[in-house]
Design an enzyme around this catalytic site. Structure first.
Site, PDB file in Angstrom:
ATOM      1  N   ASP A 143       0.841  -1.186   0.000  1.00 52.24           N
ATOM      2  CA  ASP A 143       0.000   0.000   0.000  1.00 52.24           C
ATOM      3  C   ASP A 143       0.885   1.248   0.000  1.00 52.24           C
ATOM      4  OD1 ASP A 143      -2.709   1.241   0.430  1.00 52.24           O
ATOM      5  OD2 ASP A 143      -1.705   1.978   2.223  1.00 52.24           O
TER       6      ASP A 143
ATOM      7  N   GLU B 263       1.661   0.219  -4.924  1.00 62.80           N
ATOM      8  CA  GLU B 263       1.238   1.519  -5.432  1.00 62.80           C
ATOM      9  C   GLU B 263       2.450   2.457  -5.443  1.00 62.80           C
ATOM     10  OE1 GLU B 263      -3.280   2.212  -4.058  1.00 62.80           O
ATOM     11  OE2 GLU B 263      -1.876   2.064  -2.394  1.00 62.80           O
TER      12      GLU B 263
END
Length: 963
Positions: free
Chosen positions: A550, A587
């Site tokens: 993340d 990400e």
């Protein structure tokens, strides 16, 4: 009214920043007035200073109204300065501070009891003081490399005879005086630089079990003054059975305990100066290296993960029975939330719904669905966070529920459902889990019993069961931030043990919050180490097969590269796992304080080029759907009707829309070529350009990858609206649900048949809806429902929660009201079958899964390019080695040539490709047998090189290899 203050003990000093700060001092004072009547009516008050004006606000139950007046004291100015930590102790010999000393002097002060104050004679309350020498020149290059955001700071030399190892345990302040010795300014210090230099440590941490039966505990806490371990026999015990002091060596506190400690619970009692409270605090904290927890997560479970009692049958041999993975290029990913998977599945026993064990039930509707996907070729199941996270109580008896039978009777656009959901959203059993508390422990709410070893055993059974049906397991990890901070929050761990170290701070010393809250600082050695150790824990102890990071861009590139290397070095013979098959991706967004390497080289899309670590390709997502998640929800894109089927939103002139559509096609095509920066294609202007020369609106290159496995292609994920929902928003309201279903499938096909790694959000293949909720992280089971019975896609279950959606309610409401938007079961089943066909096609030929950039450049071509191309259509060919092309090797024993045509137009496509004449192309056998009768109408004419493809259809043609 003239006022005279008599100050009794101490004063509240409050910060003017938005960061909440507790009072430093408290005082009572008596207020006198020249008016006897006023004096008699006012007695006791509390005085508060604000940090900018030092304006006091007085209030009393006996006073008619608050009164304000100005107060200025030297002590308040000094104490105000300690609200900040603007100086950096960067190395043992240097402190960096952005201050011009001039003819003045700078002193470093320390107080073991946090008693620094100011009086008319200067700084008081210290037990240490030393003058620092201002150095000429700038900071050393190694310092700037570690702390690039303070490149312009001035260096101050620290005397070499200081006992810095002891000094860092104190309250510290650096103070500047003018030439006359008057206080100019002061500040606290940020210590990570000197802590890394003096205390970086690679030895054992956490609980370590010895063959002889004992256990040792190790805690890295170099700024702590004292550390003890509190042992509890039972998790519910209020008082410990033992409190044992730990011994410190070079910042590491340790203790050796007896074998009887195994199975007990413990917490660390840490005495440490905490800059957020300006006090030496007694903090009670879980072990950062915890591997188990009590049910209420207040205590660390002392568990040996190597114990045979914690291993399901066959666990030790699981590495030999992992699903086959020839190459990372063969990976395809399906993203799923543990609770969503089964909480509404009536084929699962109620006690297993929403938990780990639901994945072990072979005959449940959900597992049968996953088996279909795996049988069609899907390789990896990505699970949203499964570590210990906040905002969901692990003890299910504490959850609140709503009566869903009431919600089921509400109109599809009713606001009542969202109101009821949000009433209990912080007390129910649902949350995505992006609020980490402890990274190394499975989440207790997904276990049958959150206490003891249950969560460990059941997590392992889940991994084992998924491997057995052919799916590798990817864990969603969130190392970029933590849920809590401070010395007393129950969910704070790391910030209790080494305050100010694990959390990244800005130049004023306040915690950075660009990720959401409490950004972590992987540029600090022991944060980097903790991340790497945690990843190894999950690989070795839970045998997972990959990680999705993340906000990976907030992690340093060096951390990611070292983690990948450490994992790759794991061997089945010695570690029980083959680390070379573990895939890392995340990400790679480049924003916040880390943007453009603001805190060191970060793990952003462009920086990861050449590492083999994947990052999400938002370019293909935005071009395909239109706009971005941060733009207008009606902005159309390649498949949602831009130019060709307007939805009424203002997109500019026809020429503007044509340019937008053509540009979107360039972005999609380079994405289909794995977003390779050096791949050369013909753009919409007819020019041959590299992927890195195709630009976004802000002149950022579209392409960033150097190899196909560095690109994760996707159009939807847990974030933002589901694929079906965003299509329902962006397409014209008057089109039919059948057309929306075809567009949904078209989007999936563009991802499934691209080079690089395809990524799908759970439910894309069954038209999943969240009733148009754009951020369902805390929207409860109701808006996040998955239905593997295929009866409903969850459309129209009420207007989505107000918080993130209210501004779009005027767009959402008429769509939910319209019954024509809701798919029937037949639509869902048909879309699923078509999706399975896509997977079968992808895995029917290695040509869809090329392993190198050179292979893609040599074999993949795009037709229908340049200024005369047909808008809204992409024609891609992939060539294998054969008799007529000696420079390309043969990798497919079945097909020598593939053509994939993506027709996003609302009308039939007729396209002539002279370069594709005289081939033996036929519709792919999977599509010949498909339940989709429309795709079967796709035709190739060898004489003309012409193709005919129905509206909103993806057709794949293949050429069988001769002989």
């Amino acid at each position: 009214m003239a006022l005279t203050l008599t100050l009794a003990t101490s004063v509240h000093l409050l910060s003017s920043t938005s960061v909440a700060r507790p009072p430093i001092f408290a005082t009572d004072f008596r207020l006198r007035s020249r008016s006897r009547r006023t004096a008699s009516s006012i007695s006791k008050f509390q005085l508060g200073f604000t940090s900018t004006t030092h304006r006091c606000l007085c209030s009393s139950s006996s006073a008619a109204s608050p009164m304000q007046f100005e107060v200025s004291t030297p002590n308040s100015q000094f104490l105000e300065s300690l609200l900040y930590s603007r100086a950096y102790w960067v190395t043992e010999g240097v402190i960096a501070w952005n201050v011009d000393v001039g003819e003045g002097s700078v002193y470093l002060y320390g107080s073991r009891v946090a008693g620094l104050s100011f009086n008319e004679d200067g700084i008081d309350g210290y037990d240490f003081r030393v003058e620092l020498e201002a150095e000429s020149g700038s900071l050393h290059t190694t310092v700037i490399e570690k702390f690039p955001h303070i490149v312009d700071y001035n260096p101050f030399k620290v005397p070499s005879d200081l006992d810095i190892r002891d000094l860092v345990k104190s309250q510290l302040a650096i103070v500047c005086f003018d030439a006359e010795g008057r206080f100019v300014q002061g500040t606290g210090l940020q210590l990570p630089g000197v802590l890394d230099e003096l205390f970086s440590y690679d030895g054992p941490l956490g609980a370590n079990f010895t063959p002889g039966g004992g256990v040792s505990l190790h805690l890295w806490a170099p700024t702590a003054q004292e550390v003890s371990v509190c042992i509890y026999k039972n998790p519910l015990d209020k008082s410990p059975t033992e409190i044992c002091p730990c011994e410190e060596v070079s910042g590491v506190w340790s203790i050796n305990g007896p074998s009887s400690w195994e199975g007990c619970y413990y917490v660390y009692k840490v005495l440490v100066y905490h800059p957020s409270t300006f006090k030496v605090e007694t903090c009670y904290a879980n072990d950062p290296y915890a591997r188990g927890l009590s049910a209420d997560a207040s205590k660390t479970y002392l568990v040996n993960l190597d114990s045979d009692d914690l291993k399901p049958e066959g666990w030790e041999k699981l590495a030999d029975k992992k699903p086959c993975l020839r190459s990372f290029s063969d990976i395809s990913i399906y993203e799923l939330h543990v609770r969503d998977f089964s909480v509404y599945d009536e084929t699962v026993e109620p006690e297993h719904r929403g938990g780990y064990l639901a994945f072990t039930l072979k005959d449940s509707a959900g597992v049968k669905h996953l088996q279909k996907l795996a049988d069609a070729g899907l390789t990896h199941l990505h699970l949203l966070p499964t570590y210990q996270f906040g905002d969901v109580d692990d003890e299910k008896e504490n959850w609140k529920y709503i009566d869903t039978s009431v919600l089921e009777g509400l109109p599809p656009d009713s606001a009542e459902a969202q109101a009821r959901i949000t009433e209990i959203q912080n007390d129910d059993g649902f949350n995505w889990g992006y609020n980490p508390v402890l990274w190394g422990v499975p989440k207790g709410s997904y276990a049958s019993d959150p206490s003891g070893p249950c969560r460990i055993i059941e997590f392992r059974k889940m991994v084992q069961a998924l491997n057995r049906i052919g799916l590798n397991v990817v864990l969603d990890v969130v190392y970029n931030h933590l849920h809590a901070n401070g010395p007393h929050n129950k969910d704070s761990v790391l910030d209790k043990i080494v305050p100010g170290y694990y959390l990244r701070r800005n130049n004023d010393g306040f915690i950075e919050n660009s990720t959401c809250v409490n950004n972590t600082a992987s540029e600090h050695y022991m944060v980097d180490r903790l991340i790497r150790d945690d990843l190894l824990n999950w690989v070795v102890n839970y045998k997972v097969d990959g990680f999705r990071f993340d906000l990976m861009g907030h992690i340093m590139k060096d951390t990611m590269v070292k983690a990948k290397s450490a994992i790759c070095n794991l061997r089945k013979e010695t570690d029980g796992v083959d680390g070379s098959r573990i895939y890392l991706y995340g990400e790679g967004w480049n924003f916040g304080e880390v943007a453009n390497n603001g805190r060191g080289v970060n793990a952003s899309q462009f920086n990861l080029t050449g590492t083999g670590i994947g990052s999400f390709n938002d370019r293909i997502r935005d071009a395909t759907l239109g706009g971005s998640p941060f733009g207008h929800p009606l902005q159309q894109g390649f498949i949602t009707g831009l130019l060709l089927q307007p939805n009424g939103h203002e997109h500019g002139s026809e020429a503007t829309q044509l340019l937008m559509l053509s540009t979107a096609k360039d972005h999609i095509q380079i994405g289909m070529a794995a977003n390779l920066k050096d791949y050369v294609l013909t753009n919409h202007e007819g020019k041959e350009v590299k992927g890195s020369e195709i630009l976004l609106h802000d002149a950022t290159p579209v392409a960033y990858a150097s190899q196909p496995t560095e690109t994760i292609n996707y159009v939807s994920a847990h974030d933002n609206e589901t694929l079906f929902d965003i299509i329902s928003l962006k397409t014209p309201m008057e089109i039919s649900v059948d057309e929306r279903c075809r567009i949904n499938h078209l989007a999936s096909s563009m991802i499934a048949l691209s080079q690089g790694i395809p990524f799908f959000h759970a439910g894309d293949e069954i038209l999943r809806s969240k009733s148009l909720d754009r951020d369902s992280y805390n929207s409860g089971d109701w808006f996040n429902r998955l239905d593997f019975s295929y009866n409903s896609n969850n459309w129209g279950v009420g207007i989505p929660p107000k918080g993130k959606n209210e501004h779009s309610w005027p767009l959402i409401k008429p769509r939910l009201q319209d019954p024509s938007f809701k798919p029937q079961s037949s639509h869902i089943v048909s879309t699923l079958n078509s999706f399975l066909d896509l997977l079968r096609i992808r895995y029917s030929s290695p040509l869809f899964r090329l392993e190198t950039a050179k292979d893609i450049q040599d074999r993949v071509r795009f037709h229908n390019t340049g200024p005369s191309s047909v808008p809204g259509a992409i024609v891609m060919s992939i060539e294998d080695g054969h008799k007529g092309i000696a420079c390309v090797s043969q990798i497919d024993p079945v097909y020598s040539f593939v053509v994939a045509i993506f027709n996003a137009r609302p009308s039939e496509l007729s396209f002539l490709a002279p370069g594709l004449k005289d081939r033996n192309l036929e519709l792919h056998p999977v599509q010949v047998k498909s339940g989709d009768e429309i795709v079967k109408k796709s035709v190739y004419d060898a004489f003309s090189g012409g193709f005919t493809v129905p509206a909103r259809t993806t057709a794949v043609f293949v050429e069988l290899r001769d002989g």
